[in-house]
Design a protein around this motif. Structure first.
Motif, PDB file in Angstrom:
ATOM      1  N   ALA A 113     -48.866  -3.285  -6.193  1.00  0.00           N
ATOM      2  CA  ALA A 113     -47.896  -4.371  -6.071  1.00  0.00           C
ATOM      3  C   ALA A 113     -47.929  -4.980  -4.679  1.00  0.00           C
ATOM      4  N   ILE A 137     -46.185  -4.652 -11.768  1.00  0.00           N
ATOM      5  CA  ILE A 137     -46.511  -3.321 -11.237  1.00  0.00           C
ATOM      6  C   ILE A 137     -45.273  -2.644 -10.681  1.00  0.00           C
ATOM      7  N   SER A 139     -54.081   1.387 -11.752  1.00  0.00           N
ATOM      8  CA  SER A 139     -52.642   1.230 -11.979  1.00  0.00           C
ATOM      9  C   SER A 139     -52.083   0.006 -11.261  1.00  0.00           C
ATOM     10  N   GLY A 140     -52.854  -0.561 -10.362  1.00  0.00           N
ATOM     11  CA  GLY A 140     -52.439  -1.751  -9.635  1.00  0.00           C
ATOM     12  C   GLY A 140     -51.775  -1.430  -8.312  1.00  0.00           C
TER      13      GLY A 140
END
Length: 158
Positions: A12, A54, A9-10
């Motif tokens: 940030a 994100i 999902s990453g």
């Protein structure tokens, strides 16, 4: 390391901090080979853009992306990012307002610049970057924009 174990999902924060570290390296290390500087600057932009994908609600990342464009003298693009940051969290940073106002000065938008820089100056500093931004905002208001001290110290309706 954080990017190596980034979830699908990453992350940030990992991208934002990676970009910040690269910027610090570019500013602090004169031994960075000249042929690597463009690639590192490109990485900064890429990681900041990924961080905003994100987490589009982080005003600091939008501010940093604005700074990237500001430092590359792309003031129109920088304004978009500084305004995006303000739209997410109004007056979160005197530095963001200072850079927004500085872009307005560069683009000849004097009335907007006066208002924005005045608000940067009047905003309480939260860190050393804000403190420096307040000082620079005041300097530009007085010298470049020819404002009077009593006018810039009056509370704004912004």
């Amino acid at each position: 390391m954080a990017l190596a174990i980034e979830p699908s999902s990453g992350s940030a924060g990992a991208h934002k901090w990676y970009a910040i570290i690269i910027c610090q390296l570019l500013h602090a290390d004169p031994k960075v080979p000249k042929n690597k500087i463009a690639d590192l600057k490109s990485d900064v932009k890429k990681h900041l853009e990924r961080a905003t994908e994100i987490d589009p609600k982080d005003p600091f990342t939008w501010h940093l992306l604005g700074r990237y464009h500001y430092e590359n003298k792309d003031y129109k693009e920088a304004i978009n990012y500084f305004q995006k940051a303000e739209g997410i969290k109004s007056r979160f940073s005197a530095a963001n307002l200072y850079y927004l106002g500085s872009c307005q000065v560069h683009l000849g938008k004097k009335p907007d610049a006066v208002d924005t820089l005045k608000n940067a100056y009047l905003l309480q500093a939260k860190n050393k970057h804000d403190g420096k931004a307040k000082s620079e905002a005041k300097r530009i208001l007085l010298s470049t924009l020819k404002q009077k001290v009593e006018d810039i110290e009056a509370k704004s309706e912004w």
